[in-house]
Write a protein that holds these residues in place. Structure first.
Motif, PDB file in Angstrom:
ATOM      1  N   LEU A  56      47.730  16.925  39.728  1.00  0.00           N
ATOM      2  CA  LEU A  56      46.546  17.060  40.580  1.00  0.00           C
ATOM      3  C   LEU A  56      46.721  18.058  41.719  1.00  0.00           C
ATOM      4  CD1 LEU A  56      45.422  13.336  40.810  1.00  0.00           C
ATOM      5  CD2 LEU A  56      44.244  15.187  39.626  1.00  0.00           C
ATOM      6  N   LYS A  57      47.928  18.537  41.927  1.00  0.00           N
ATOM      7  CA  LYS A  57      48.186  19.495  43.006  1.00  0.00           C
ATOM      8  C   LYS A  57      48.473  20.896  42.473  1.00  0.00           C
ATOM      9  CE  LYS A  57      47.538  16.862  46.473  1.00  0.00           C
ATOM     10  NZ  LYS A  57      46.424  17.139  47.353  1.00  0.00           N
ATOM     11  N   ARG A  58      48.160  21.147  41.202  1.00  0.00           N
ATOM     12  CA  ARG A  58      48.433  22.454  40.597  1.00  0.00           C
ATOM     13  C   ARG A  58      47.169  22.982  39.912  1.00  0.00           C
ATOM     14  NH1 ARG A  58      52.250  21.457  36.186  1.00  0.00           N
ATOM     15  NH2 ARG A  58      50.384  20.753  35.116  1.00  0.00           N
ATOM     16  N   VAL A  59      46.975  24.290  40.041  1.00  0.00           N
ATOM     17  CA  VAL A  59      45.926  24.965  39.282  1.00  0.00           C
ATOM     18  C   VAL A  59      46.565  26.186  38.629  1.00  0.00           C
ATOM     19  CG1 VAL A  59      45.099  26.301  41.274  1.00  0.00           C
ATOM     20  CG2 VAL A  59      43.588  25.946  39.336  1.00  0.00           C
ATOM     21  N   ARG A  60      46.266  26.384  37.365  1.00  0.00           N
ATOM     22  CA  ARG A  60      46.809  27.537  36.641  1.00  0.00           C
ATOM     23  C   ARG A  60      45.731  28.580  36.460  1.00  0.00           C
ATOM     24  NH1 ARG A  60      49.942  23.596  32.656  1.00  0.00           N
ATOM     25  NH2 ARG A  60      51.957  23.602  33.697  1.00  0.00           N
ATOM     26  N   ILE A  61      46.101  29.839  36.736  1.00  0.00           N
ATOM     27  CA  ILE A  61      45.218  30.982  36.480  1.00  0.00           C
ATOM     28  C   ILE A  61      45.777  31.660  35.231  1.00  0.00           C
ATOM     29  CG2 ILE A  61      44.367  33.202  37.314  1.00  0.00           C
ATOM     30  CD1 ILE A  61      44.774  32.128  40.180  1.00  0.00           C
ATOM     31  N   TRP A  62      45.022  31.616  34.142  1.00  0.00           N
ATOM     32  CA  TRP A  62      45.462  32.186  32.869  1.00  0.00           C
ATOM     33  C   TRP A  62      44.996  33.630  32.774  1.00  0.00           C
ATOM     34  CZ3 TRP A  62      48.697  29.557  29.760  1.00  0.00           C
ATOM     35  CH2 TRP A  62      48.853  28.190  30.011  1.00  0.00           C
ATOM     36  N   VAL A  63      45.924  34.548  32.508  1.00  0.00           N
ATOM     37  CA  VAL A  63      45.608  35.973  32.421  1.00  0.00           C
ATOM     38  C   VAL A  63      46.006  36.511  31.050  1.00  0.00           C
ATOM     39  CG1 VAL A  63      45.791  36.326  34.905  1.00  0.00           C
ATOM     40  CG2 VAL A  63      47.803  36.635  33.488  1.00  0.00           C
ATOM     41  N   ASP A  64      45.272  37.537  30.591  1.00  0.00           N
ATOM     42  CA  ASP A  64      45.567  38.057  29.259  1.00  0.00           C
ATOM     43  C   ASP A  64      45.263  39.533  29.044  1.00  0.00           C
ATOM     44  OD1 ASP A  64      42.800  38.101  29.138  1.00  0.00           O
ATOM     45  OD2 ASP A  64      42.664  37.113  27.223  1.00  0.00           O
ATOM     46  N   THR A  65      45.016  40.289  30.083  1.00  0.00           N
ATOM     47  CA  THR A  65      44.666  41.693  29.870  1.00  0.00           C
ATOM     48  C   THR A  65      45.700  42.639  30.467  1.00  0.00           C
ATOM     49  OG1 THR A  65      43.333  41.707  31.867  1.00  0.00           O
ATOM     50  CG2 THR A  65      42.163  41.255  29.833  1.00  0.00           C
ATOM     51  N   VAL A  66      45.818  43.792  29.847  1.00  0.00           N
ATOM     52  CA  VAL A  66      46.677  44.861  30.361  1.00  0.00           C
ATOM     53  C   VAL A  66      45.802  45.687  31.300  1.00  0.00           C
ATOM     54  CG1 VAL A  66      48.058  46.871  29.751  1.00  0.00           C
ATOM     55  CG2 VAL A  66      48.041  44.870  28.252  1.00  0.00           C
ATOM     56  N   ALA A  67      46.221  45.846  32.531  1.00  0.00           N
ATOM     57  CA  ALA A  67      45.417  46.521  33.540  1.00  0.00           C
ATOM     58  C   ALA A  67      45.623  48.028  33.575  1.00  0.00           C
ATOM     59  CB  ALA A  67      45.707  45.940  34.923  1.00  0.00           C
ATOM     60  N   LYS A  68      46.759  48.495  33.054  1.00  0.00           N
ATOM     61  CA  LYS A  68      47.088  49.916  33.126  1.00  0.00           C
ATOM     62  C   LYS A  68      47.823  50.308  31.846  1.00  0.00           C
ATOM     63  CE  LYS A  68      49.054  53.036  36.543  1.00  0.00           C
ATOM     64  NZ  LYS A  68      49.810  53.141  37.784  1.00  0.00           N
ATOM     65  N   ILE A  69      47.719  51.558  31.467  1.00  0.00           N
ATOM     66  CA  ILE A  69      48.375  52.039  30.257  1.00  0.00           C
ATOM     67  C   ILE A  69      49.895  51.901  30.389  1.00  0.00           C
ATOM     68  CG2 ILE A  69      48.794  54.035  28.773  1.00  0.00           C
ATOM     69  CD1 ILE A  69      46.040  55.086  29.694  1.00  0.00           C
ATOM     70  N   PRO A  70      50.541  51.194  29.465  1.00  0.00           N
ATOM     71  CA  PRO A  70      51.997  51.119  29.515  1.00  0.00           C
ATOM     72  C   PRO A  70      52.604  52.488  29.178  1.00  0.00           C
ATOM     73  CG  PRO A  70      51.080  49.350  28.157  1.00  0.00           C
ATOM     74  CD  PRO A  70      49.991  50.317  28.440  1.00  0.00           C
ATOM     75  N   THR A  71      53.498  52.953  30.016  1.00  0.00           N
ATOM     76  CA  THR A  71      54.124  54.263  29.792  1.00  0.00           C
ATOM     77  C   THR A  71      55.630  54.187  30.051  1.00  0.00           C
ATOM     78  OG1 THR A  71      53.739  54.931  32.086  1.00  0.00           O
ATOM     79  CG2 THR A  71      52.057  55.546  30.482  1.00  0.00           C
ATOM     80  N   ILE A  72      56.346  55.091  29.440  1.00  0.00           N
ATOM     81  CA  ILE A  72      57.780  55.193  29.665  1.00  0.00           C
ATOM     82  C   ILE A  72      58.001  55.967  30.951  1.00  0.00           C
ATOM     83  CG2 ILE A  72      59.899  56.258  28.806  1.00  0.00           C
ATOM     84  CD1 ILE A  72      58.868  55.761  25.994  1.00  0.00           C
ATOM     85  N   GLY A  73      59.021  55.587  31.700  1.00  0.00           N
ATOM     86  CA  GLY A  73      59.386  56.400  32.855  1.00  0.00           C
ATOM     87  C   GLY A  73      59.347  55.752  34.170  1.00  0.00           C
TER      88      GLY A  73
END
Length: 73
Positions: A56-73
């Motif tokens: 009762l003292k916890r709330v979960r925020i579920w996320v599932d999207t990539v916000a930025k292009i994954p890049t090497i470097g």
């Protein structure tokens, strides 16, 4: 009547935030903390295994999207 409608009419503490779907994690955390400072917020990636205990003292925020292009470097 949804549980959020019931909590509004009974003056009970809010237990869900459907209005935050599609918002940023920061916005969600700030809103929940403002409305329920008594809760511990956990940000969890969709698909992550989590304990099924009810807290009762916890709330979960579920996320599932990539916000930025994954890049090497």
């Amino acid at each position: 009547m949804s549980s959020s409608d019931q909590s509004k009419t009974c003056n009970a503490p809010k237990t869900e935030w459907p209005e935050l779907v599609g918002r940023t994690i920061k916005e969600a955390k700030e809103t929940i903390k403002k409305e329920r400072p008594d809760l511990k917020i956990e940000v969890v990636t969709v698909g992550t295994s989590v304990p099924e205990d009810f807290n009762l003292k916890r709330v979960r925020i579920w996320v599932d999207t990539v916000a930025k292009i994954p890049t090497i470097g």
